[in-house]
Design a protein around this motif. Structure first.
Motif, PDB file in Angstrom:
ATOM      1  N   ASN A   1     -23.067 -56.846 -46.475  1.00  0.00           N
ATOM      2  CA  ASN A   1     -22.620 -57.299 -45.348  1.00  0.00           C
ATOM      3  C   ASN A   1     -21.046 -57.266 -45.135  1.00  0.00           C
ATOM      4  O   ASN A   1     -20.280 -56.810 -44.149  1.00  0.00           O
ATOM      5  N   SER A   2     -20.391 -57.945 -46.335  1.00  0.00           N
ATOM      6  CA  SER A   2     -18.924 -58.083 -46.059  1.00  0.00           C
ATOM      7  C   SER A   2     -18.241 -56.733 -46.161  1.00  0.00           C
ATOM      8  O   SER A   2     -16.845 -56.733 -45.662  1.00  0.00           O
ATOM      9  N   GLU A   3     -18.790 -55.599 -46.155  1.00  0.00           N
ATOM     10  CA  GLU A   3     -18.221 -54.326 -46.508  1.00  0.00           C
ATOM     11  C   GLU A   3     -17.857 -53.949 -45.304  1.00  0.00           C
ATOM     12  O   GLU A   3     -16.879 -53.080 -45.076  1.00  0.00           O
ATOM     13  N   TRP A   4     -18.249 -54.529 -44.115  1.00  0.00           N
ATOM     14  CA  TRP A   4     -18.062 -54.070 -42.648  1.00  0.00           C
ATOM     15  C   TRP A   4     -16.883 -54.807 -42.055  1.00  0.00           C
ATOM     16  O   TRP A   4     -16.751 -54.808 -41.014  1.00  0.00           O
ATOM     17  N   ASP A   5     -16.081 -55.957 -42.876  1.00  0.00           N
ATOM     18  CA  ASP A   5     -15.283 -56.865 -42.471  1.00  0.00           C
ATOM     19  C   ASP A   5     -13.936 -56.129 -41.796  1.00  0.00           C
ATOM     20  O   ASP A   5     -13.214 -56.477 -41.016  1.00  0.00           O
ATOM     21  N   ASP A   6     -13.618 -54.719 -42.288  1.00  0.00           N
ATOM     22  CA  ASP A   6     -12.727 -54.107 -41.930  1.00  0.00           C
ATOM     23  C   ASP A   6     -12.870 -53.635 -40.418  1.00  0.00           C
ATOM     24  O   ASP A   6     -11.880 -53.618 -39.447  1.00  0.00           O
ATOM     25  N   VAL A   7     -14.209 -53.514 -40.121  1.00  0.00           N
ATOM     26  CA  VAL A   7     -14.421 -53.135 -38.626  1.00  0.00           C
ATOM     27  C   VAL A   7     -14.339 -54.395 -37.926  1.00  0.00           C
ATOM     28  O   VAL A   7     -13.798 -54.410 -36.634  1.00  0.00           O
ATOM     29  N   ARG A   8     -14.743 -55.477 -38.216  1.00  0.00           N
ATOM     30  CA  ARG A   8     -14.924 -56.760 -37.512  1.00  0.00           C
ATOM     31  C   ARG A   8     -13.620 -57.148 -37.317  1.00  0.00           C
ATOM     32  O   ARG A   8     -13.100 -57.758 -36.374  1.00  0.00           O
ATOM     33  N   SER A   9     -12.509 -56.910 -38.138  1.00  0.00           N
ATOM     34  CA  SER A   9     -11.128 -57.145 -37.855  1.00  0.00           C
ATOM     35  C   SER A   9     -10.628 -56.550 -36.533  1.00  0.00           C
ATOM     36  O   SER A   9      -9.589 -57.043 -36.083  1.00  0.00           O
ATOM     37  N   LEU A  10     -11.264 -55.708 -36.128  1.00  0.00           N
ATOM     38  CA  LEU A  10     -10.774 -54.767 -34.985  1.00  0.00           C
ATOM     39  C   LEU A  10     -11.071 -55.570 -33.732  1.00  0.00           C
ATOM     40  O   LEU A  10     -10.454 -55.437 -32.690  1.00  0.00           O
ATOM     41  N   ASP A  11     -11.905 -56.599 -33.982  1.00  0.00           N
ATOM     42  CA  ASP A  11     -12.445 -57.478 -32.747  1.00  0.00           C
ATOM     43  C   ASP A  11     -12.676 -56.687 -31.581  1.00  0.00           C
ATOM     44  O   ASP A  11     -12.519 -56.925 -30.484  1.00  0.00           O
ATOM     45  N   ILE A  12     -13.726 -55.823 -31.771  1.00  0.00           N
ATOM     46  CA  ILE A  12     -14.303 -54.908 -30.694  1.00  0.00           C
ATOM     47  C   ILE A  12     -15.218 -55.763 -29.871  1.00  0.00           C
ATOM     48  O   ILE A  12     -16.238 -56.385 -30.283  1.00  0.00           O
ATOM     49  N   LYS A  13     -15.231 -55.824 -28.543  1.00  0.00           N
ATOM     50  CA  LYS A  13     -16.147 -56.510 -27.774  1.00  0.00           C
ATOM     51  C   LYS A  13     -17.047 -55.704 -26.696  1.00  0.00           C
ATOM     52  O   LYS A  13     -17.854 -56.387 -25.860  1.00  0.00           O
ATOM     53  N   LEU A  14     -17.184 -54.503 -27.040  1.00  0.00           N
ATOM     54  CA  LEU A  14     -17.736 -53.496 -25.881  1.00  0.00           C
ATOM     55  C   LEU A  14     -19.222 -53.986 -25.843  1.00  0.00           C
ATOM     56  O   LEU A  14     -19.774 -53.701 -24.809  1.00  0.00           O
ATOM     57  N   LEU A  15     -19.760 -54.387 -26.701  1.00  0.00           N
ATOM     58  CA  LEU A  15     -21.167 -54.714 -26.820  1.00  0.00           C
ATOM     59  C   LEU A  15     -21.570 -55.996 -26.795  1.00  0.00           C
ATOM     60  O   LEU A  15     -22.831 -56.642 -26.900  1.00  0.00           O
ATOM     61  N   ASN A  16     -20.820 -57.079 -26.305  1.00  0.00           N
ATOM     62  CA  ASN A  16     -20.814 -58.567 -26.552  1.00  0.00           C
ATOM     63  C   ASN A  16     -22.023 -58.830 -25.440  1.00  0.00           C
ATOM     64  O   ASN A  16     -22.644 -59.910 -25.620  1.00  0.00           O
ATOM     65  N   HIS A  17     -22.235 -58.032 -24.387  1.00  0.00           N
ATOM     66  CA  HIS A  17     -23.106 -58.230 -23.355  1.00  0.00           C
ATOM     67  C   HIS A  17     -24.769 -58.243 -23.770  1.00  0.00           C
ATOM     68  O   HIS A  17     -25.548 -58.899 -23.518  1.00  0.00           O
ATOM     69  N   LEU A  18     -24.864 -57.305 -24.810  1.00  0.00           N
ATOM     70  CA  LEU A  18     -26.183 -57.102 -25.549  1.00  0.00           C
ATOM     71  C   LEU A  18     -26.551 -58.484 -26.309  1.00  0.00           C
ATOM     72  O   LEU A  18     -27.578 -58.654 -26.670  1.00  0.00           O
ATOM     73  N   LEU A  19     -25.415 -59.030 -27.026  1.00  0.00           N
ATOM     74  CA  LEU A  19     -25.738 -60.254 -27.666  1.00  0.00           C
ATOM     75  C   LEU A  19     -26.165 -61.382 -27.036  1.00  0.00           C
ATOM     76  O   LEU A  19     -27.019 -62.139 -27.246  1.00  0.00           O
ATOM     77  N   ALA A  20     -25.787 -61.418 -25.783  1.00  0.00           N
ATOM     78  CA  ALA A  20     -26.099 -62.484 -24.604  1.00  0.00           C
ATOM     79  C   ALA A  20     -27.288 -62.125 -24.068  1.00  0.00           C
ATOM     80  O   ALA A  20     -27.955 -63.040 -23.462  1.00  0.00           O
ATOM     81  N   THR A  21     -27.980 -61.184 -23.872  1.00  0.00           N
ATOM     82  CA  THR A  21     -29.011 -60.768 -22.846  1.00  0.00           C
ATOM     83  C   THR A  21     -30.129 -60.407 -23.871  1.00  0.00           C
ATOM     84  O   THR A  21     -31.478 -60.460 -23.329  1.00  0.00           O
ATOM     85  N   ASN A  22     -30.142 -60.326 -25.200  1.00  0.00           N
ATOM     86  CA  ASN A  22     -31.290 -60.042 -26.214  1.00  0.00           C
ATOM     87  C   ASN A  22     -31.486 -61.255 -27.094  1.00  0.00           C
ATOM     88  O   ASN A  22     -30.405 -61.861 -27.801  1.00  0.00           O
ATOM     89  N   SER A  23     -32.830 -61.562 -27.359  1.00  0.00           N
ATOM     90  CA  SER A  23     -33.151 -62.416 -28.315  1.00  0.00           C
ATOM     91  C   SER A  23     -33.644 -61.889 -29.619  1.00  0.00           C
ATOM     92  O   SER A  23     -34.202 -60.808 -29.411  1.00  0.00           O
ATOM     93  N   THR A  24     -33.740 -62.472 -30.740  1.00  0.00           N
ATOM     94  CA  THR A  24     -34.322 -61.839 -31.813  1.00  0.00           C
ATOM     95  C   THR A  24     -35.977 -61.510 -31.814  1.00  0.00           C
ATOM     96  O   THR A  24     -36.582 -62.433 -31.018  1.00  0.00           O
ATOM     97  N   GLN A  25     -36.428 -60.363 -32.069  1.00  0.00           N
ATOM     98  CA  GLN A  25     -37.679 -60.115 -31.885  1.00  0.00           C
ATOM     99  C   GLN A  25     -38.401 -60.620 -33.005  1.00  0.00           C
ATOM    100  O   GLN A  25     -37.946 -60.572 -34.212  1.00  0.00           O
TER     101      GLN A  25
END
Length: 275
Positions: free
Chosen positions: A251-275
């Motif tokens: 998982n930590s290998e994608w920290d370079d992407v996380r550092s960009l702090d992109i928020k384009l899909l934050n709405h999906l985190l708010a509207t979907n629950s774990t299946q």
């Protein structure tokens, strides 16, 4: 009658060869037909190696794929780096592998006969992108253009192949993609294009499993993916998707992407629950 019974038994055992069905979602960077042709033999191999039926799934476009991953519809998914950072949070997909010795770069392509030589010359143009959240093909190029104060009008055309086709036909001055899908697109389209610019490099797409998938099953899938490296036949299958190999990932290998702090899909985190 005897022949019908034999046929029925044969069909029954062919249908029940596999212990379980595993859905494998592929991000629709290309048409469903192209993806099925390229990935189908690999999924067949995974089925043979694991004893479980691994079935191909995709979506009509990248936003629909995002909705399906957010809803946890795939047991395992091949998703772009930004998708992974989002859907690791919710519903909790976990990376098990990635392309070996590879960093992903976005590209901006123009027609070969285009007079455009610099990014600044794209000012005021309509540019084609696969979707708003396509990481290397859309998010990064758009961010760089905005940082450089280059004004442009983005148009989203659903897939990488569609970007290349539209630019090749002159409908857009330029468009975003990645080198792998450009190399995979049809020769008659690719031959009309050239790469104007490349983005910085980031950790590539993730093979990630749904949190509900049993650990032992995840291990079997991961081992089967890695075993593609070990034989000439496996390496030939990987060539179909322009991979030189597959390696384990954490998982930590994608920290370079996380550092960009992109928020384009934050709405999906708010509207979907774990299946």
């Amino acid at each position: 009658m005897k022949r019908l019974i034999i046929l029925f038994v044969s069909l029954f055992f062919s249908i029940t060869t596999y212990a379980e069905q595993i859905t494998f979602g592929i991000v629709p960077q290309q048409s469903a037909i192209t993806l099925a042709n390229n990935w189908g033999p690999i999924l067949k191999y995974l089925s043979e190696q694991t004893g479980e039926e691994v079935v191909f799934r995709t979506a009509k476009d990248i936003p629909e794929f995002e909705r399906r991953v957010a809803a946890g519809e795939y047991d395992i998914a091949y998703m772009n780096p930004y998708h992974y950072t989002v859907f690791h949070q919710k519903p909790g997909y976990n990376a098990i592998a990635k392309q070996k010795d590879k960093k992903i770069r976005g590209i901006i392509v123009v027609r070969k006969d285009s007079t455009i030589k610099e990014l600044s010359e794209l000012s005021g143009e309509k540019l084609a992108f696969p979707s708003p959240a396509a990481f290397a093909a859309s998010v990064i190029p758009r961010a760089v253009l905005e940082q450089k104060s280059i004004s442009f009008e983005p148009k989203y055309v659903s897939s990488h192949d569609s970007v290349y086709l539209n630019v090749s036909k002159g409908f857009f001055a330029a468009g975003g993609g990645i080198e792998r899908t450009l190399n995979n697109t049809s020769e008659n389209v690719k031959d009309q294009l050239k790469v104007l610019w490349r983005t910085p490099a980031y950790t590539p797409h993730a093979f990630a499993t749904h949190p509900d998938m049993p650990i032992e099953q995840q291990k079997r899938i991961a081992e089967a993916l890695l075993s593609l490296n070990n034989t000439e036949g496996g390496r030939e299958l990987l060539k179909r998707i322009n991979f030189k190999g597959i390696e384990t990932a954490s998982n930590s290998e994608w920290d370079d992407v996380r550092s960009l702090d992109i928020k384009l899909l934050n709405h999906l985190l708010a509207t979907n629950s774990t299946q």
